[in-house]
Design a protein around this motif. Structure first.
Motif, short mmCIF file in Angstrom:
data_model
loop_
_atom_site.label_atom_id
_atom_site.label_comp_id
_atom_site.label_asym_id
_atom_site.label_seq_id
_atom_site.Cartn_x
_atom_site.Cartn_y
_atom_site.Cartn_z
N CYS A 1 0.86 -1.42 -0.10
CA CYS A 1 0.23 -0.02 0.50
C CYS A 1 0.45 1.20 0.12
CB CYS A 1 -1.31 0.05 1.09
SG CYS A 1 0.16 0.61 2.84
N PRO B 1 0.23 5.79 1.40
CA PRO B 1 -0.40 6.45 1.70
C PRO B 1 -0.76 7.41 0.27
CG PRO B 1 2.18 6.68 2.52
CD PRO B 1 1.72 5.54 1.55
N TYR C 1 -5.09 5.37 2.70
CA TYR C 1 -4.38 4.49 1.29
C TYR C 1 -3.98 4.03 0.15
CZ TYR C 1 -1.42 4.88 5.86
OH TYR C 1 0.03 5.03 6.93
N HIS D 1 4.14 -0.29 3.19
CA HIS D 1 3.99 0.68 2.71
C HIS D 1 5.99 0.73 3.50
CE1 HIS D 1 4.28 4.47 5.32
NE2 HIS D 1 3.03 3.05 5.57
N THR E 1 -1.17 1.67 12.02
CA THR E 1 -0.19 2.17 10.97
C THR E 1 1.12 1.83 12.27
OG1 THR E 1 -1.12 3.60 9.39
CG2 THR E 1 1.69 4.21 9.89
#
Length: 340
Positions: free
Chosen positions: A139, A141, A147, A171, A198
């Motif tokens: 993924c 941002p 995302y 990511h 996250t």
């Protein structure tokens, strides 16, 4: 007054109404949706919610026991609601530990929203239920603070009619980060995208993520165990029927149907039964000590996760071995792929 447990909601009359319809129909979404609606009606989908939010406040041990009872009758239905139970169970653990960041999940579940797991399509891939931490799920941002997920399977689920689906991605930032988010659909899911966590990739550092892994693997292992036990019991019934037929069949005993199964079936039966007992005990090693989290900083170290993944692997291997023994008992070919 005796506390109500999840399995108490699954009375024989409820199980009869399910009737294994999802399995007879090959797990078709419409059949699964009907069973899920019935489980919601009797309150089974809210068992993990705290009592003040309309649930039973059940422990992981109780939830796993309920799933075993459900999976013995309708395993695909049990599998389809597993994600809802483990996500709400993890959110309840976090809530009790003083973390209100995922309290919205409990509020959504209390008003009837159904949670699912992404990457959970019935692909038949080995380890499909481990995609929760699949590093190949990428993924990046997005400008709106959310995302973008690159994996086309990110919205794939075995749970029909879901309101929220959990998606996972990794990511590359200054440090590799892991993202857990929930995508919603329908007018009541506002906003339609919520980032739950996250954090740096590696061992989870909080109650919610560790609970999600613990509840997830334990619930899925319980369903796989119960489905395997169901298949074993069905094999014993077929074995007994074949033996009874052979006993009264005309002609030489060596030529009677079922005679060879009766002569060679004792050790596979004994070994399969012992394996199933060991599988159930191995699940209990995880579910029984995992009580409702109350301390703000419980021990969530890597050793717990090692034991958790070891348990999940042992259940998968044990189920495969039992299905192999079932072929020796019945002489029938093994299923193309296991349920979980």
């Amino acid at each position: 007054m005796t506390a109500i447990r999840p399995r108490d909601l699954l009375s024989e009359s409820v199980l009869d109404r399910l009737g294994g319809a999802a399995d007879q129909a090959g797990g078709q979404p419409a059949a699964l949706a009907g069973d899920i609606a019935l489980l919601a009606e009797v309150g089974y989908l809210n068992v993990a919610l705290p009592p003040e939010l309309g649930g039973l406040g059940c422990t992981l041990r109780q939830a796993a026991c309920g799933q075993r009872r459900l999976a013995r009758r309708a395993p695909r239905t049990a599998l389809a609601v597993s994600a809802h139970l483990y996500w709400t169970g993890a959110a309840a653990d976090a809530y009790r530990a003083g973390d209100n960041s995922v309290r919205w999940m409990l509020a959504e579940a209390s008003r009837g929203a159904l949670f699912a797991a992404g990457h959970g399509g019935d692909t038949g891939e080995a380890g499909a239920d481990l995609r929760f931490a699949d590093p190949s799920s990428r993924c990046a941002p997005a400008a709106d603070g959310g995302y973008q997920f690159a994996d086309s399977r990110v919205l794939s689920s075995i749970t029909p009619g879901w309101d929220w689906i959990a998606v996972h991605g990794v990511h590359q930032a200054a440090r590799t980060q892991s993202v857990i988010a929930f995508a919603g659909r329908g007018t009541r899911c506002t906003p339609a995208f919520r980032v739950a966590r996250t954090e740096s990739a590696g061992t989870p550092a909080d109650v919610f993520m560790t609970s999600a892994l613990t509840w997830g693997h334990s619930i899925l292992a319980s369903v796989q165990y119960a489905d395997t036990r169901r298949a074993f019991d069905a094999a014993l019934t077929a074995y007994a029927d074949a033996a009874a037929t052979a006993l009264f069949a005309p002609g030489p005993a060596t030529a009677r149907p079922g005679t060879m199964a009766r002569q060679g079936g004792r050790w596979p039966v004994a070994e399969a039964d012992a394996l199933l007992d060991a599988m159930k005990a191995r699940i209990a090693d995880v579910t029984h000590p995992w009580q409702l989290v109350r301390a703000p900083a419980p021990d969530l170290g890597g050793q717990h996760l090692i034991g958790l993944h070891s348990m999940r692997h042992e259940i998968a291997e044990g189920a495969a071995r039992v299905h192999g023994l079932i072929t020796l008992i019945t002489g029938a070919p093994a299923p193309a792929r296991p349920l979980v």
